[in-house]
Design a protein around this motif. Structure first.
Motif, PDB file in Angstrom:
ATOM      1  N   ALA A 164       0.876  -1.283  -0.036  1.00 17.37           N
ATOM      2  CA  ALA A 164      -0.073  -0.126  -0.059  1.00 17.37           C
ATOM      3  C   ALA A 164       0.728   1.185  -0.052  1.00 17.37           C
ATOM      4  O   ALA A 164       0.499   2.255  -0.885  1.00 17.37           O
ATOM      5  CB  ALA A 164      -0.843  -0.052   1.194  1.00 17.37           C
ATOM      6  N   THR A 165       1.910   1.286   0.757  1.00 21.44           N
ATOM      7  CA  THR A 165       2.846   2.326   0.958  1.00 21.44           C
ATOM      8  C   THR A 165       4.097   2.337   0.026  1.00 21.44           C
ATOM      9  O   THR A 165       4.825   3.321  -0.051  1.00 21.44           O
ATOM     10  CB  THR A 165       3.150   2.522   2.268  1.00 21.44           C
ATOM     11  N   GLU A 166       4.174   1.131  -0.495  1.00 19.24           N
ATOM     12  CA  GLU A 166       5.624   0.780  -0.990  1.00 19.24           C
ATOM     13  C   GLU A 166       6.916   1.067  -0.404  1.00 19.24           C
ATOM     14  O   GLU A 166       8.108   1.312  -0.634  1.00 19.24           O
ATOM     15  CB  GLU A 166       5.793   1.622  -2.377  1.00 19.24           C
ATOM     16  N   ILE A 167       6.898   0.784   0.980  1.00 16.29           N
ATOM     17  CA  ILE A 167       7.891   0.844   1.903  1.00 16.29           C
ATOM     18  C   ILE A 167       8.263  -0.246   2.359  1.00 16.29           C
ATOM     19  O   ILE A 167       7.339  -1.177   2.610  1.00 16.29           O
ATOM     20  CB  ILE A 167       7.474   1.882   3.167  1.00 16.29           C
ATOM     21  N   ILE A 168       9.678  -0.351   2.204  1.00 14.19           N
ATOM     22  CA  ILE A 168      10.199  -1.640   2.798  1.00 14.19           C
ATOM     23  C   ILE A 168       9.990  -1.703   4.485  1.00 14.19           C
ATOM     24  O   ILE A 168      10.532  -0.834   5.088  1.00 14.19           O
ATOM     25  CB  ILE A 168      11.867  -1.802   2.496  1.00 14.19           C
ATOM     26  N   THR A 169       9.570  -2.798   4.778  1.00 15.75           N
ATOM     27  CA  THR A 169       9.100  -3.028   6.201  1.00 15.75           C
ATOM     28  C   THR A 169      10.213  -3.694   6.989  1.00 15.75           C
ATOM     29  O   THR A 169      10.287  -3.886   8.164  1.00 15.75           O
ATOM     30  CB  THR A 169       7.728  -3.258   6.518  1.00 15.75           C
ATOM     31  N   ASP A 170      10.925  -4.577   6.087  1.00 17.40           N
ATOM     32  CA  ASP A 170      11.880  -5.426   6.664  1.00 17.40           C
ATOM     33  C   ASP A 170      12.979  -5.979   5.520  1.00 17.40           C
ATOM     34  O   ASP A 170      12.421  -5.855   4.620  1.00 17.40           O
ATOM     35  CB  ASP A 170      11.194  -6.832   7.189  1.00 17.40           C
ATOM     36  N   ALA A 171      14.246  -6.062   5.920  1.00 17.16           N
ATOM     37  CA  ALA A 171      15.453  -6.211   5.240  1.00 17.16           C
ATOM     38  C   ALA A 171      16.098  -7.500   5.848  1.00 17.16           C
ATOM     39  O   ALA A 171      16.619  -7.019   6.884  1.00 17.16           O
ATOM     40  CB  ALA A 171      16.050  -5.360   4.611  1.00 17.16           C
ATOM     41  N   LEU A 192      16.020   6.174   2.567  1.00 23.97           N
ATOM     42  CA  LEU A 192      16.064   7.537   3.322  1.00 23.97           C
ATOM     43  C   LEU A 192      14.673   8.066   2.989  1.00 23.97           C
ATOM     44  O   LEU A 192      14.172   8.331   1.912  1.00 23.97           O
ATOM     45  CB  LEU A 192      17.015   8.511   2.818  1.00 23.97           C
ATOM     46  N   SER A 193      13.791   8.704   4.004  1.00 23.19           N
ATOM     47  CA  SER A 193      12.748   9.390   3.925  1.00 23.19           C
ATOM     48  C   SER A 193      12.971  10.717   3.487  1.00 23.19           C
ATOM     49  O   SER A 193      13.826  11.522   4.027  1.00 23.19           O
ATOM     50  CB  SER A 193      12.021   9.495   5.226  1.00 23.19           C
ATOM     51  N   LEU A 194      12.212  11.222   2.416  1.00 24.08           N
ATOM     52  CA  LEU A 194      12.474  12.292   1.869  1.00 24.08           C
ATOM     53  C   LEU A 194      11.733  13.697   2.424  1.00 24.08           C
ATOM     54  O   LEU A 194      10.665  13.256   2.779  1.00 24.08           O
ATOM     55  CB  LEU A 194      12.103  12.505   0.337  1.00 24.08           C
ATOM     56  N   PRO A 195      12.404  14.808   2.537  1.00 25.18           N
ATOM     57  CA  PRO A 195      11.645  15.756   3.357  1.00 25.18           C
ATOM     58  C   PRO A 195      10.350  16.366   2.092  1.00 25.18           C
ATOM     59  O   PRO A 195      10.671  15.897   1.181  1.00 25.18           O
ATOM     60  CB  PRO A 195      12.639  16.868   3.336  1.00 25.18           C
ATOM     61  N   ALA A 196       9.395  16.827   2.856  1.00 26.12           N
ATOM     62  CA  ALA A 196       8.043  17.195   1.907  1.00 26.12           C
ATOM     63  C   ALA A 196       8.518  18.193   0.903  1.00 26.12           C
ATOM     64  O   ALA A 196       7.931  17.971  -0.096  1.00 26.12           O
ATOM     65  CB  ALA A 196       7.272  17.901   2.938  1.00 26.12           C
ATOM     66  N   GLU A 197       9.626  18.957   1.127  1.00 25.92           N
ATOM     67  CA  GLU A 197       9.964  20.088   0.122  1.00 25.92           C
ATOM     68  C   GLU A 197      11.021  19.394  -0.906  1.00 25.92           C
ATOM     69  O   GLU A 197      11.389  20.233  -1.823  1.00 25.92           O
ATOM     70  CB  GLU A 197      10.624  21.450   0.850  1.00 25.92           C
ATOM     71  N   ALA A 198      11.206  18.111  -0.970  1.00 24.81           N
ATOM     72  CA  ALA A 198      12.426  17.480  -1.824  1.00 24.81           C
ATOM     73  C   ALA A 198      11.397  17.744  -3.416  1.00 24.81           C
ATOM     74  O   ALA A 198      10.403  17.515  -3.488  1.00 24.81           O
ATOM     75  CB  ALA A 198      12.216  16.173  -1.651  1.00 24.81           C
ATOM     76  N   PRO A 199      12.226  18.218  -4.217  1.00 24.73           N
ATOM     77  CA  PRO A 199      11.898  18.324  -5.548  1.00 24.73           C
ATOM     78  C   PRO A 199      11.536  16.731  -6.209  1.00 24.73           C
ATOM     79  O   PRO A 199      11.857  15.882  -6.096  1.00 24.73           O
ATOM     80  CB  PRO A 199      12.852  18.865  -6.558  1.00 24.73           C
ATOM     81  N   GLN A 248      14.121   5.986  -6.403  1.00 22.25           N
ATOM     82  CA  GLN A 248      13.073   6.275  -5.493  1.00 22.25           C
ATOM     83  C   GLN A 248      11.960   5.543  -5.491  1.00 22.25           C
ATOM     84  O   GLN A 248      11.497   5.249  -6.645  1.00 22.25           O
ATOM     85  CB  GLN A 248      12.794   8.014  -5.888  1.00 22.25           C
ATOM     86  N   ARG A 249      11.242   5.375  -4.392  1.00 16.21           N
ATOM     87  CA  ARG A 249       9.908   4.702  -4.312  1.00 16.21           C
ATOM     88  C   ARG A 249       9.059   5.718  -3.430  1.00 16.21           C
ATOM     89  O   ARG A 249       9.291   5.770  -2.296  1.00 16.21           O
ATOM     90  CB  ARG A 249       9.971   3.109  -3.606  1.00 16.21           C
ATOM     91  N   GLY A 250       7.957   6.254  -3.944  1.00 17.10           N
ATOM     92  CA  GLY A 250       7.242   7.050  -3.255  1.00 17.10           C
ATOM     93  C   GLY A 250       8.333   8.129  -2.690  1.00 17.10           C
ATOM     94  O   GLY A 250       8.677   8.753  -3.370  1.00 17.10           O
ATOM     95  N   ARG A 251       8.116   8.116  -1.190  1.00 10.20           N
ATOM     96  CA  ARG A 251       8.797   9.433  -0.679  1.00 10.20           C
ATOM     97  C   ARG A 251      10.268   9.016  -0.040  1.00 10.20           C
ATOM     98  O   ARG A 251      10.397   9.419   0.986  1.00 10.20           O
ATOM     99  CB  ARG A 251       7.781  10.150   0.453  1.00 10.20           C
TER     100      ARG A 251
END
Length: 154
Positions: free
Chosen positions: A48-55, A100-107, A123-126
Motif C-alpha cells: 500500500a505504501t511501497e515502503i520496505i518494512t523488513d530487510a 531515506l525518507s525524503l523531506p516534503a519539500e524535496a523536488p 526512488q520509491r514513493g517518498r
C-alpha cells in the motif's frame, strides 16, 4: 590473526539484519560462490505504501566486503540527516542498503537532478534508495552528500 581494524571486525562479527525472510516480496542475489562471495537480499514491502518494512541478508564472503558495505550505509545516514533525509534505525538497515525518507519539500525530479551530477539512486514513493557497493568509498559518499545538498537547497 586478523589484519582488520576494530570497526571492520565489529561489522563483520555483528552484522545488522542478517537472517532470512521466508515470505519475502523481493529477493536479489549478487556474486558468485565459485569466486567465494555471494549475497542474497530479501525484502518485505508494504504494498500500500511501497515502503520496505523488513530487510534481511545472507552472505558468504570476506569480512572486509561485508563490513565496508555496512560502514558506508551508516556514514551516509549520518551525513544526509542535516538535509531532512531520515534513515531507518540502525537495527532495521541492511549492511549495504539504505532507505531515506525524503523531506516534503524535496523536488519531484530529485533522481534526475542527482543523475546530472553522476549520482545514481532510485526512488520509491517518498523514499530514496541508496545502495553502496564494495567499490564505493568516502569520496563517493562526499559526492552524494554534495549533490544532495545542492539539489535540496535549490
Amino acid at each position: 590473526m586478523w589484519d582488520y581494524n576494530e570497526k571492520v571486525k565489529e561489522y563483520f562479527l555483528n552484522p545488522r539484519n542478517a537472517g532470512e525472510i521466508p515470505d519475502a516480496d523481493a529477493v536479489g542475489e549478487a556474486g558468485s560462490l565459485a569466486c567465494g562471495d555471494q549475497l542474497k537480499l530479501m525484502l518485505k514491502i508494504d504494498r500500500a505504501t511501497e515502503i520496505i518494512t523488513d530487510a534481511k541478508f545472507q552472505t558468504f564472503g570476506c569480512g572486509s566486503a561485508i563490513a565496508s558495505a555496512a560502514a558506508l550505509t551508516e556514514m551516509i545516514a549520518e551525513r544526509v540527516a542535516p538535509f531532512g533525509l531520515e534513515a531507518e534505525p540502525p537495527a532495521r538497515r541492511g549492511p549495504h542498503y539504505l532507505g531515506l525518507s525524503l523531506p516534503a519539500e524535496a523536488p519531484a525530479d530529485l533522481v534526475r537532478r542527482l543523475a546530472t551530477e553522476q549520482v545514481y539512486v532510485s526512488q520509491r514513493g517518498r523514499r530514496l534508495r541508496v545502495t553502496p557497493h564494495v567499490y564505493n568509498d568516502k569520496s563517493d559518499v562526499d559526492r552524494l552528500v554534495t549533490a544532495l545538498s545542492q539539489v535540496l537547497a535549490a
